[in-house]
Scaffold this active site. Structure first.
Site, PDB file in Angstrom:
ATOM      1  N   HIS A  77      36.187  46.152  45.239  1.00 30.16           N
ATOM      2  CA  HIS A  77      36.898  46.030  46.513  1.00 30.16           C
ATOM      3  C   HIS A  77      38.257  45.380  46.292  1.00 30.16           C
ATOM      4  N   ASP A 106      69.410  58.922  45.633  1.00 31.80           N
ATOM      5  CA  ASP A 106      68.014  58.924  45.190  1.00 31.80           C
ATOM      6  C   ASP A 106      67.786  57.645  44.404  1.00 31.80           C
ATOM      7  N   TRP A 142      37.315  40.085  40.501  1.00 34.82           N
ATOM      8  CA  TRP A 142      38.579  40.738  40.130  1.00 34.82           C
ATOM      9  C   TRP A 142      39.343  39.883  39.133  1.00 34.82           C
ATOM     10  N   SER A 169      52.231  51.502  35.340  1.00 33.04           N
ATOM     11  CA  SER A 169      52.736  52.121  36.561  1.00 33.04           C
ATOM     12  C   SER A 169      53.580  51.143  37.368  1.00 33.04           C
ATOM     13  N   SER A 170      53.052  49.948  37.589  1.00 32.91           N
ATOM     14  CA  SER A 170      53.808  48.981  38.394  1.00 32.91           C
ATOM     15  C   SER A 170      55.106  48.597  37.712  1.00 32.91           C
ATOM     16  N   HIS A 253      49.086  34.291  40.238  1.00 30.86           N
ATOM     17  CA  HIS A 253      49.748  33.710  41.384  1.00 30.86           C
ATOM     18  C   HIS A 253      51.023  34.447  41.770  1.00 30.86           C
ATOM     19  N   GLU A 255      51.465  37.380  41.406  1.00 30.53           N
ATOM     20  CA  GLU A 255      50.932  38.604  41.998  1.00 30.53           C
ATOM     21  C   GLU A 255      50.723  38.445  43.509  1.00 30.53           C
ATOM     22  N   TYR A 257      52.352  36.707  45.519  1.00 28.51           N
ATOM     23  CA  TYR A 257      53.645  36.787  46.210  1.00 28.51           C
ATOM     24  C   TYR A 257      54.233  38.181  46.109  1.00 28.51           C
ATOM     25  N   SER A 268      61.287  40.998  58.610  1.00 30.48           N
ATOM     26  CA  SER A 268      62.682  40.654  58.876  1.00 30.48           C
ATOM     27  C   SER A 268      63.479  41.839  59.379  1.00 30.48           C
ATOM     28  N   HIS A 302      46.734  25.877  40.483  1.00 30.58           N
ATOM     29  CA  HIS A 302      45.991  25.531  41.699  1.00 30.58           C
ATOM     30  C   HIS A 302      44.738  26.385  41.887  1.00 30.58           C
ATOM     31  N   HIS A 303      44.591  27.428  41.062  1.00 30.78           N
ATOM     32  CA  HIS A 303      43.335  28.179  41.115  1.00 30.78           C
ATOM     33  C   HIS A 303      42.291  27.559  40.197  1.00 30.78           C
ATOM     34  N   THR A 328      58.754  28.879  52.618  1.00 28.49           N
ATOM     35  CA  THR A 328      58.023  29.784  53.497  1.00 28.49           C
ATOM     36  C   THR A 328      58.185  29.350  54.943  1.00 28.49           C
ATOM     37  N   LYS A 331      61.282  30.606  56.450  1.00 31.82           N
ATOM     38  CA  LYS A 331      61.215  31.992  56.909  1.00 31.82           C
ATOM     39  C   LYS A 331      60.547  32.077  58.271  1.00 31.82           C
ATOM     40  N   ARG A 450      31.432  31.645  47.597  1.00 30.31           N
ATOM     41  CA  ARG A 450      31.804  33.052  47.666  1.00 30.31           C
ATOM     42  C   ARG A 450      31.050  33.844  46.602  1.00 30.31           C
TER      43      ARG A 450
HETATM   44  C1  HEA Z   1      44.744  43.452  49.912  1.00 32.22           C
HETATM   45  C2  HEA Z   1      43.646  42.985  49.667  1.00 32.22           C
HETATM   46  C3  HEA Z   1      42.402  42.965  50.493  1.00 32.22           C
HETATM   47  C4  HEA Z   1      42.100  43.607  51.693  1.00 32.22           C
HETATM   48  C5  HEA Z   1      42.972  44.513  52.518  1.00 32.22           C
HETATM   49  C6  HEA Z   1      40.762  43.220  52.025  1.00 32.22           C
HETATM   50  C7  HEA Z   1      40.086  43.669  53.166  1.00 32.22           C
HETATM   51  C8  HEA Z   1      38.802  43.270  53.515  1.00 32.22           C
HETATM   52  N1  HEA Z   1      37.991  42.420  52.807  1.00 32.22           N
HETATM   53 FE1  HEA Z   1      38.409  41.591  51.000  1.00 32.22          FE
HETATM   54  N2  HEA Z   1      38.842  40.757  49.200  1.00 32.22           N
HETATM   55  C9  HEA Z   1      40.028  40.801  48.542  1.00 32.22           C
HETATM   56  C10 HEA Z   1      41.170  41.467  48.954  1.00 32.22           C
HETATM   57  C11 HEA Z   1      41.242  42.217  50.117  1.00 32.22           C
HETATM   58  N3  HEA Z   1      40.269  42.382  51.057  1.00 32.22           N
HETATM   59  C12 HEA Z   1      39.968  40.042  47.321  1.00 32.22           C
HETATM   60  C13 HEA Z   1      41.099  39.840  46.316  1.00 32.22           C
HETATM   61  C14 HEA Z   1      38.668  39.523  47.247  1.00 32.22           C
HETATM   62  C15 HEA Z   1      38.082  38.627  46.150  1.00 32.22           C
HETATM   63  C16 HEA Z   1      37.217  39.429  45.232  1.00 32.22           C
HETATM   64  C17 HEA Z   1      36.534  38.585  44.235  1.00 32.22           C
HETATM   65  O1  HEA Z   1      35.881  37.607  44.611  1.00 32.22           O
HETATM   66  O2  HEA Z   1      36.655  38.893  43.044  1.00 32.22           O
HETATM   67  C18 HEA Z   1      37.998  39.981  48.458  1.00 32.22           C
HETATM   68  C19 HEA Z   1      36.687  39.651  48.783  1.00 32.22           C
HETATM   69  C20 HEA Z   1      36.092  39.911  50.007  1.00 32.22           C
HETATM   70  C21 HEA Z   1      34.883  39.319  50.454  1.00 32.22           C
HETATM   71  C22 HEA Z   1      34.079  38.257  49.712  1.00 32.22           C
HETATM   72  C23 HEA Z   1      33.107  38.904  48.817  1.00 32.22           C
HETATM   73  C24 HEA Z   1      32.371  37.896  48.019  1.00 32.22           C
HETATM   74  O3  HEA Z   1      32.879  36.801  47.768  1.00 32.22           O
HETATM   75  O4  HEA Z   1      31.253  38.234  47.625  1.00 32.22           O
HETATM   76  C25 HEA Z   1      34.605  39.841  51.698  1.00 32.22           C
HETATM   77  C26 HEA Z   1      33.438  39.485  52.522  1.00 32.22           C
HETATM   78  O5  HEA Z   1      33.458  39.564  53.669  1.00 32.22           O
HETATM   79  C27 HEA Z   1      35.673  40.748  52.010  1.00 32.22           C
HETATM   80  C28 HEA Z   1      35.765  41.496  53.183  1.00 32.22           C
HETATM   81  C29 HEA Z   1      36.850  42.288  53.525  1.00 32.22           C
HETATM   82  C30 HEA Z   1      36.891  43.098  54.726  1.00 32.22           C
HETATM   83  C31 HEA Z   1      35.803  43.223  55.734  1.00 32.22           C
HETATM   84  C32 HEA Z   1      38.127  43.716  54.708  1.00 32.22           C
HETATM   85  C33 HEA Z   1      38.648  44.646  55.767  1.00 32.22           C
HETATM   86  O6  HEA Z   1      39.926  44.246  56.134  1.00 32.22           O
HETATM   87  C34 HEA Z   1      38.659  46.056  55.280  1.00 32.22           C
HETATM   88  C35 HEA Z   1      38.917  46.985  56.438  1.00 32.22           C
HETATM   89  C36 HEA Z   1      39.094  48.395  56.027  1.00 32.22           C
HETATM   90  C37 HEA Z   1      38.182  49.370  56.187  1.00 32.22           C
HETATM   91  C38 HEA Z   1      36.827  49.090  56.683  1.00 32.22           C
HETATM   92  C39 HEA Z   1      38.453  50.746  55.738  1.00 32.22           C
HETATM   93  C40 HEA Z   1      38.812  51.687  56.813  1.00 32.22           C
HETATM   94  C41 HEA Z   1      37.742  52.302  57.625  1.00 32.22           C
HETATM   95  C42 HEA Z   1      36.747  53.099  57.233  1.00 32.22           C
HETATM   96  C43 HEA Z   1      36.383  53.349  55.806  1.00 32.22           C
HETATM   97  C44 HEA Z   1      35.940  53.775  58.234  1.00 32.22           C
HETATM   98  C45 HEA Z   1      34.504  53.483  58.171  1.00 32.22           C
HETATM   99  C46 HEA Z   1      34.234  52.177  58.813  1.00 32.22           C
HETATM  100  C47 HEA Z   1      33.001  51.748  59.151  1.00 32.22           C
HETATM  101  C48 HEA Z   1      31.785  52.524  58.799  1.00 32.22           C
HETATM  102  C49 HEA Z   1      32.830  50.446  59.869  1.00 32.22           C
HETATM  103  N4  HEA Z   1      36.567  40.783  50.962  1.00 32.22           N
HETATM  104  C1  HEA Z   2      49.478  37.469  49.959  1.00 32.28           C
HETATM  105  C2  HEA Z   2      48.800  36.694  49.271  1.00 32.28           C
HETATM  106  C3  HEA Z   2      48.820  35.196  49.281  1.00 32.28           C
HETATM  107  C4  HEA Z   2      49.757  34.307  49.764  1.00 32.28           C
HETATM  108  C5  HEA Z   2      51.077  34.599  50.427  1.00 32.28           C
HETATM  109  C6  HEA Z   2      49.231  33.002  49.495  1.00 32.28           C
HETATM  110  C7  HEA Z   2      49.919  31.839  49.815  1.00 32.28           C
HETATM  111  C8  HEA Z   2      49.514  30.566  49.443  1.00 32.28           C
HETATM  112  N1  HEA Z   2      48.348  30.242  48.800  1.00 32.28           N
HETATM  113 FE1  HEA Z   2      46.868  31.532  48.288  1.00 32.28          FE
HETATM  114  N2  HEA Z   2      45.553  32.852  47.503  1.00 32.28           N
HETATM  115  C9  HEA Z   2      45.606  34.216  47.579  1.00 32.28           C
HETATM  116  C10 HEA Z   2      46.609  34.959  48.164  1.00 32.28           C
HETATM  117  C11 HEA Z   2      47.744  34.405  48.736  1.00 32.28           C
HETATM  118  N3  HEA Z   2      48.023  33.085  48.880  1.00 32.28           N
HETATM  119  C12 HEA Z   2      44.470  34.810  46.945  1.00 32.28           C
HETATM  120  C13 HEA Z   2      44.180  36.300  46.811  1.00 32.28           C
HETATM  121  C14 HEA Z   2      43.687  33.759  46.481  1.00 32.28           C
HETATM  122  C15 HEA Z   2      42.318  33.805  45.803  1.00 32.28           C
HETATM  123  C16 HEA Z   2      42.281  34.403  44.476  1.00 32.28           C
HETATM  124  C17 HEA Z   2      40.861  34.427  43.971  1.00 32.28           C
HETATM  125  O1  HEA Z   2      40.376  33.362  43.558  1.00 32.28           O
HETATM  126  O2  HEA Z   2      40.227  35.504  44.031  1.00 32.28           O
HETATM  127  C18 HEA Z   2      44.412  32.540  46.841  1.00 32.28           C
HETATM  128  C19 HEA Z   2      43.966  31.273  46.502  1.00 32.28           C
HETATM  129  C20 HEA Z   2      44.706  30.123  46.695  1.00 32.28           C
HETATM  130  C21 HEA Z   2      44.370  28.858  46.118  1.00 32.28           C
HETATM  131  C22 HEA Z   2      43.194  28.575  45.206  1.00 32.28           C
HETATM  132  C23 HEA Z   2      41.995  28.216  45.986  1.00 32.28           C
HETATM  133  C24 HEA Z   2      40.804  28.046  45.140  1.00 32.28           C
HETATM  134  O3  HEA Z   2      40.346  29.038  44.540  1.00 32.28           O
HETATM  135  O4  HEA Z   2      40.310  26.930  45.066  1.00 32.28           O
HETATM  136  C25 HEA Z   2      45.330  27.969  46.538  1.00 32.28           C
HETATM  137  C26 HEA Z   2      45.364  26.551  46.154  1.00 32.28           C
HETATM  138  O5  HEA Z   2      46.336  25.929  46.175  1.00 32.28           O
HETATM  139  C27 HEA Z   2      46.266  28.722  47.349  1.00 32.28           C
HETATM  140  C28 HEA Z   2      47.402  28.164  47.942  1.00 32.28           C
HETATM  141  C29 HEA Z   2      48.364  28.917  48.596  1.00 32.28           C
HETATM  142  C30 HEA Z   2      49.583  28.334  49.161  1.00 32.28           C
HETATM  143  C31 HEA Z   2      49.959  26.875  49.165  1.00 32.28           C
HETATM  144  C32 HEA Z   2      50.295  29.372  49.667  1.00 32.28           C
HETATM  145  C33 HEA Z   2      51.653  29.278  50.321  1.00 32.28           C
HETATM  146  O6  HEA Z   2      52.506  30.273  49.835  1.00 32.28           O
HETATM  147  C34 HEA Z   2      51.577  29.347  51.815  1.00 32.28           C
HETATM  148  C35 HEA Z   2      52.871  28.933  52.447  1.00 32.28           C
HETATM  149  C36 HEA Z   2      52.898  29.154  53.929  1.00 32.28           C
HETATM  150  C37 HEA Z   2      52.769  28.200  54.884  1.00 32.28           C
HETATM  151  C38 HEA Z   2      52.512  26.782  54.516  1.00 32.28           C
HETATM  152  C39 HEA Z   2      52.828  28.531  56.334  1.00 32.28           C
HETATM  153  C40 HEA Z   2      54.174  28.515  56.965  1.00 32.28           C
HETATM  154  C41 HEA Z   2      54.937  27.254  56.791  1.00 32.28           C
HETATM  155  C42 HEA Z   2      55.306  26.435  57.804  1.00 32.28           C
HETATM  156  C43 HEA Z   2      55.039  26.763  59.211  1.00 32.28           C
HETATM  157  C44 HEA Z   2      56.094  25.240  57.431  1.00 32.28           C
HETATM  158  C45 HEA Z   2      55.461  23.933  57.670  1.00 32.28           C
HETATM  159  C46 HEA Z   2      54.234  23.742  56.853  1.00 32.28           C
HETATM  160  C47 HEA Z   2      53.882  22.589  56.248  1.00 32.28           C
HETATM  161  C48 HEA Z   2      54.727  21.385  56.202  1.00 32.28           C
HETATM  162  C49 HEA Z   2      52.535  22.511  55.628  1.00 32.28           C
HETATM  163  N4  HEA Z   2      45.857  30.020  47.435  1.00 32.28           N
HETATM  164 CU   LIG Z   3      47.842  31.100  43.850  1.00 32.42          CU
END
Ligand code: HEA
Ligand code: HEA
Ligand SMILES: [Cu+2]
Ligand code: CUA
Lengths: 525, 429, 286
Positions: A77, A106, A142, A169-170, A253, A255, A257, A268, A302-303, A328, A331, A450
């Protein structure tokens, strides 16, 4: 005067016909569409996997699948959503939009562009194939941590090479985008006049080129550890399993962003259009984006607060991570200021953009909570983290893609989409996404780890609520699909400017935009 | 009828009464943090956990305030500056002062949070002083505890009822199991008001040891030792789970910590020594204190002495009867017992089909050596393969092992025709 | 902008990228099957490699022909340059991952395992004391000798540095239209590259046969072979690229102010050179 030459035998303004048009095309609009269609398909594939996850978690007990299969679903997923849906969606938008936004005929490297796209189906063929192999698909998360990932069966080398191919690709896609932005701007289109989407992508491209090779290196070491006897991640040989995590998150990380900066660019573009007021603080937006990108390289730890890093490391990563909140925040506040004293209307793109601002902030704030090392020792690897990243990824990044599609669809197809259906899509999605992910905060705090297919009874209620939210959210996406199909097939004709407040080069083109645009560069004042 | 059976009958008849009794006479209360609709972190029972909790609440309230500010700000604009309400767009788009303000204020807020966070982190990290040391080793999928100063060592795995309820199409429903997935056969028993140093490591893959009420989790990494500490203030039963994905049964390796008053703890230690002075690997110990915790399973475990996670009651009875008489068991009985044991102990790695899993877990079905090499397979199962996930199963009873070996050599068309009797196992010990 | 009078070239269609895709799938899939012990893995891999190679050749042939037909202008040239620069940046980061592993092992994991972290050392590794180079605490009885820095690697460093000089000479000659000088400069570079690779191969044989230093000799062998191995692959690619350029020079494809192909290959070579210096210092010397 400048113009563009093409291979001679073609009519200049109509695309070639048939399947080879799509296979061999070097046209940025064709490739943009290919990317986006691919992304949409992958969104549904990854979403279907999420639905399996949510069905299994609907109630306690193993109700649907085997735990091993559940782990495969979690892993796949995430891989499908990140590398198959979100990144290609953004690259597709970049392909279609950047040349028309900067007045280029282009992309800079059209053949590379074609290659970069077609590598995606190749990579995903290898990756999705693993579902049918003995031992099943990757099931180690993942993040692919060793030693667990080394217990994978026949799927192992397929996973590694799929990551390599998706990485190539990326990288190729990004090199192309960067070269286009730096080299193909129309006369007068200085860097500080570029639309923010272009700026966001320039910085994103830099991040991708910087970190995807590091991921490739990390998985290559997994491969040699498995098959060639190296000991990178094996303590007995002097390596360390945690070393993988450092290298992975040095990629991982930035990634995340990569997955949000283009979204910032989209928002924007949309907010000023519907507020009918110029974007507030253009240059600070650019600097904020650059600062976020810079900081993203020094926060990876931080992870890993629970792996036993030395104290100094914990503190350093904690401080650096907290700092990200500052740019952030700039923004977020700039978008608020843009809306302030504007004259707003609420078409679907604007609705999604507004939801983005609020819901992304929720995700960002939980990110700041996670950034605090001592408390992350409680939050880490619980559903609190899952809630955090789905708020930023789904109601953040995915919502921005929805917004972008509604915003530019009339320009792509020449037809207005069905506003009523769009609103349905918005309201259903926005309500259900919160029902889906908000309770996960509670679950995490209350102690649910999780990546588990079954849980203690105390978590039953919130899981059921979350699953119901998930099903509604999933079904709502069918509306999205329907809106797109309907709009492609016809509808009320769109004007050139489409939106009353729209500014920028793409809105000076006819709708739909001709196959080739800006063969003579426009002059930007 | 042996004692074990007797107590089981008694428990069935007097169960509800006993439950009441133990609940009132509870020496160690169950923590009341884990309950349905739980929303928040526990305050926990250590000074660390309390500090962590306070920090959590602090940053939560700050986040709430910022979140509300943004939400209200946006929604206010949406209402106030809508075109349909006649709003006319202003054209300003820049103000350095304002931008500096909203760069500096968040920075100051973060600074304010960073101070207590740093203090807490430093405190968590300081493992220099301690009164006792427990070494914790993660296995796929159980925990091993070694009391380094006490010569006590044992394994701790998912309790039997949860284990039966967690299967697909289970014999009992998860809803009917108390502390479903949060209970173990042998809990970790520790004294209160003692600074305990934990040394965490793992045998196969990375696991993470997490009991929320102690205020932290820490990874158990193969080949390395991580240190952590806790000083529990209140006697009680504290439950947690493995918190790092560690394969198929990651969800099924819970942690239970029973904190006792010093004298109770000492009594427990004495008992461990008495029963089990050697502290030999794989020998079950540590059932008694669980009884004081008062949960039915633990009570049962106390009366039975050795936790018998393996077989279903009926089959165990057959085995016991046979063994009790010193007679051989019938092949059918052996296969039945063996299947039960296999399904609860081995299935996770070697799979129901016996086909194994991936590169790491070999297939047993059609495995030449399993079929042909009687002594080797007995040795592998009883003594494990050091350095791999395959552990020693010598701790199972003779009957269970006999059944198990008969089963794996004959199931899935292995059809070796080999029969292992409890006496064979006895001889091999 | 400066390209105001130029004509921008957009190739309308290109079949090579798409034709190469099955090649890559076969290559990757075949290798996977081979690693899993499947018998048709190897043939698949070979077919995939051949397809990929053909695709590359055809693609480059098209580019060369377009270039010769003067379809490219200054802007295209800049795009190529920037593309190449970004690509080399990505390669740098790829090596960064392996250098990172080397530094991590030396600065953190080896000291921790070898005594600096008392609990790990005492309870898991019998308090062994480790110092670089080592095969790790689990392979203490494995006797091996590290690769010395002075003989072969130093010679190789000199060879590679010299090749950088000859290449620069060729480049200057190119700008001054000294064709024969370009040719010998390039030829010398390619030759030096080949000598480097021979020495490297000899070093590997020496490592395996005499020093008992192998991929599986713990972390030292892992980092040593991974870093030098990937470097060697890059030297080989660079040398092939320069060789192709040499032939093109002989065919007269380049002019004093239009020789991007030459420059791209040269940049790549210099990058490989610099990586070697890093290797020499961190893998061999320190
Ligand atoms: C861009 C990234 C992205 C997006 C879009 C989503 C979208 C969703 N994610 Fe996920 N997710 C991750 C990135 C993302 N996730 C990542 C990185 C993890 C961590 C994996 C790991 O632990 O290694 C994770 C893990 C994760 C978990 C935790 C699993 C675990 O720890 O065991 C769960 C559980 O609820 C979850 C749920 C969902 C759901 C319900 C959506 C929904 O938003 C999805 C909605 C979309 C659809 C449903 C498809 C469209 C519709 C159909 C196909 C029609 C049919 C519909 C029905 C029959 C109802 N995701
Ligand atoms: C689009 C993807 C995205 C983005 C933008 C972010 C943004 C941020 N993430 Fe997140 N993060 C993930 C995707 C993302 N993360 C994913 C996928 C994981 C799990 C990976 C995995 O384990 O599978 C993860 C996990 C993750 C962890 C690890 C948790 C753990 O496993 O224990 C942490 C810890 O620091 C973290 C921190 C942050 C912070 C500080 C930001 C900051 O950039 C957020 C900044 C934004 C704001 C703060 C809000 C707006 C600000 C204001 C309104 C200003 C005023 C605010 C203050 C003074 C507080 N993230
Ligand atoms: Cu991070
Ligand atoms: Cu052990 Cu998860």
């Amino acid at each position: 005067m400048s113009s563009t030459t093409h291979d001679a035998h073609h009519d200049h303004h109509a695309p070639p016909k048939g399947i080879t048009r799509w296979l061999f095309t070097t046209n940025h609009k064709d490739l943009g569409i290919l990317y986006m269609v691919f992304a949409l398909i992958m969104f549904f594939v990854g979403g279907a996997m999420a639905m399996i996850i949510r069905v299994e978690l609907f109630q306690p007990g193993l109700t649907l699948v085997d735990p091993h299969f559940f782990n495969q679903m979690t892993t796949m997923h995430a891989l499908v959503m990140i590398f198959g849906a979100l990144m290609p969606a953004f690259t597709g938008l970049a392909n279609w939009l950047i040349p028309v936004q900067i007045g280029a005929p282009d992309m800079a490297l059209p053949r590379i562009n074609n290659w970069a796209f077609w590598l995606l189906p190749a990579g995903f063929t290898l990756l999705l194939l693993t579902l049918f192999l003995p031992g099943g698909a990757p099931a180690g998360g993942w993040t692919m941590y060793p030693p667990l990932i080394l217990q994978l069966g026949d799927a192992f080398p397929f996973l590694i090479f799929a990551v390599h191919i998706l990485g190539i690709s990326s990288i190729m896609g990004s090199i192309n985008i960067a070269a286009t932005i730096l080299n193909m701007r129309a006369p007068g289109m200085t860097l500080m006049k570029m639309p923010l989407f272009v700026w966001a992508w320039l910085i994103t491209a830099f991040l991708i080129v910087a970190v995807m090779p590091v991921l490739a290196g990390a998985v290559t070491m997994l491969l040699t550890d498995q098959y060639f006897g190296t000991s990178f991640f094996n303590a007995a040989g002097g390596g360390d399993p945690v070393m993988f995590q450092h290298i992975f998150w040095f990629f991982g990380h930035p990634e995340v962003y990569i997955l949000i900066l283009p979204a910032f660019g989209i928002v924007s573009a949309i907010i000023p259009t519907f507020a009918r007021k110029p974007l507030f603080g253009y240059s600070s937006m650019v600097y904020a984006t650059a600062s976020i990108a810079f900081l993203s390289f020094i926060v990876w730890g931080h992870h890993m607060f629970s792996v036993g890093m030395p104290l100094a490391g914990q503190l350093f990563f904690m401080y650096a991570t907290m700092l990200v909140a500052v740019p952030t925040g700039v923004k977020i506040f700039n978008w608020m200021a843009t809306m302030w004293q504007g004259s707003m209307t609420f078409e679907t793109p604007m609705l999604f953009a507004i939801a983005f601002v609020i819901l992304f902030t929720i995700g960002g704030l939980s990110g700041v909570m996670l950034a605090l090392a001592p408390v992350d020792l409680q939050y880490h690897d619980t559903y609190f983290v899952v809630a955090h990243f789905h708020y930023v990824l789904v109601s953040g990044a995915i919502f921005s893609v929805f917004a972008a599609v509604y915003f530019w669809l009339p320009k792509w197809t020449g037809n207005m989409y069905d506003e009523r259906l769009g609103k349905w899509h918005f309201w259903l999605s926005t309500i259900s996404v919160n029902v889906l992910f908000f309770p996960q905060h509670f679950l995490g705090l209350a102690g649910m780890p999780r990546r588990i297919p079954d849980y203690a009874l105390q978590f039953a209620e919130f899981n059921m609520i979350s699953s119901i939210g998930g099903f509604v959210f999933g079904l709502s996406q069918l509306i999205f699909l329907w809106v797109i199909i309907k709009c492609v097939r016809g509808g009320e004709k769109a004007s050139d400017q489409v939106w009353e407040g729209a500014k920028g080069l793409e809105w000076t083109l006819p709708s739909p935009a001709p196959y080739h645009t800006f063969e003579r560069p426009p002059v930007v004042k | 009828m042996n004692l074990k059976k007797l107590t089981r009958v008694l428990a069935a008849v007097g169960g509800p009464g006993l439950l009441l009794f133990s609940a009132s006479a509870l020496a160690v209360p169950e923590s009341d943090w884990r309950r349905p609709w739980g929303l928040n972190l526990p305050q926990g029972v250590t000074s660390l956990s309390e500090q962590v909790y306070n920090l959590h609440m602090l940053v939560f309230y700050i986040s709430l305030a910022i979140g509300l500010f943004v939400t209200v700000g946006v929604l206010y604009s949406v209402v106030k500056f809508r075109k349909s309400a006649g709003a006319v767009p202003a054209q300003w788009h820049h103000s350095t002062t304002v931008e500096i303000i909203w760069t500096v204020i968040p920075f100051l807020i973060l600074l304010f949070i960073a101070i207590p966070a740093t203090q807490t982190m430093i405190k968590i990290d300081d493992t220099s002083e301690y009164d006792m040391t427990v070494k914790v080793t993660g296995y796929q999928w159980m925990w091993e505890y070694e009391y380094l100063d006490e010569d006590i060592q044992f394994f701790s795995r998912l309790d039997r009822d949860s284990d039966r309820a967690r299967r697909r199409n289970p014999e009992i429903r998860p809803q009917d199991v108390e502390h479903y997935l949060l209970n173990v056969d042998n809990p970790l028993v520790v004294p209160v008001n003692t600074r305990i140093r934990f040394l965490l490591t793992a045998n196969d893959v990375i696991h993470a040891w997490w009991v929320p009420e102690l205020g932290w989790k820490k990874d158990a990494i193969p080949g390395f030792i991580n240190e952590a500490w806790a000083e529990i203030r209140e006697p009680g039963v504290y439950r947690g789970q493995c918190a790092e994905l560690c394969g198929r049964d990651h969800a099924f390796m819970p942690i239970v910590v029973v904190a006792l008053e010093q004298e109770d703890y000492e009594a427990w230690v004495a008992e461990q020594r008495g029963d089990n002075g050697t502290g030999e690997l794989g020998e079950p110990v540590g059932a008694q204190p669980a009884a004081e915790a008062g949960t039915p399973e633990q009570r049962e475990a106390m009366v039975e002495g050795a936790p018998d996670t393996a077989a279903d009651d009926a089959d165990t009875d057959v085995a016991e009867d046979a063994a009790g008489n010193g007679e051989d068991m019938s092949t059918d009985d052996l296969m039945a017992v063996g299947r039960q044991v296999y399904d609860s102990q081995c299935i996770a790695c070697h799979q129901a089909t016996g086909q194994g899993l991936g590169a790491a877990f070999p297939a047993l079905a059609g495995n030449e050596r399993v079929i042909e090499d009687r002594d080797w397979v007995k040795d592998v199962v009883m003594n494990g393969v050091p350095g791999t996930a395959m552990q020693a199963y010598a701790r199972l009873s003779d009957e269970d092992l006999a059944g198990l070996l008969t089963y794996i050599t004959n199931a899935w068309d292995n059809d070796s025709g080999e029969v292992f009797q409890p006496a064979d196992i006895q001889a091999a010990r | 902008m400066s390209q105001a009078n130029d004509v921008y070239y957009v190739p309308h269609e290109s079949r090579w990228p798409v034709y190469g895709i099955p090649g890559m799938v076969l290559l990757a899939g075949g290798f996977s099957i081979y690693l899993n012990g499947g018998s048709w893995g190897m043939p698949m891999m070979v077919i995939g490699a051949v397809i990929t190679l053909l695709m590359t050749v055809m693609w480059f042939r098209d580019v060369v022909n377009e270039s010769l037909a003067h379809k490219y202008n200054a802007q295209v040239d800049r795009s190529f340059r920037q593309g190449m620069a970004w690509f080399i940046f990505s390669e740098v980061m790829f090596f960064g991952a392996f250098f990172g592993a080397l530094f991590y092992a030396r600065v953190f994991s080896i000291p921790w395992l070898g005594g600096e972290d008392p609990a790990t050392s005492r309870f898991l590794w019998d308090s062994v004391v480790l110092s670089w180079p080592t095969a790790g605490p689990g392979f203490l009885d494995l006797e091996f000798q590290p690769m010395g820095a002075w003989a072969l690697p130093t010679i190789n460093t000199l060879i590679l540095l010299t090749s950088g000089v000859t290449l620069t000479i060729a480049h200057h000659a190119m700008k001054e239209n000294h064709r024969s000088k370009v040719i010998w400069g390039l030829a010398a570079t390619v030759l030096l590259g080949a000598i480097f690779m021979s020495v490297q191969s000899y070093e590997y044989v020496h490592a395996y046969q005499d020093l008992n230093l192998r991929m599986d000799t713990g972390i030292y062998g892992s980092t040593f072979f991974m870093l030098t191995g990937f470097h060697g692959v890059h030297v080989t690619i660079g040398a092939i690229a320069l060789f192709v350029i040499l032939i093109r020079v002989i065919k007269g494809h380049f002019t004093a102010d239009d020789h991007f192909g030459f420059e791209a290959a040269a940049w790549y070579w210099h990058f490989v050179d610099v990586v070697w210096l890093g290797l020499y210092v961190f893998v061999y010397l320190i």
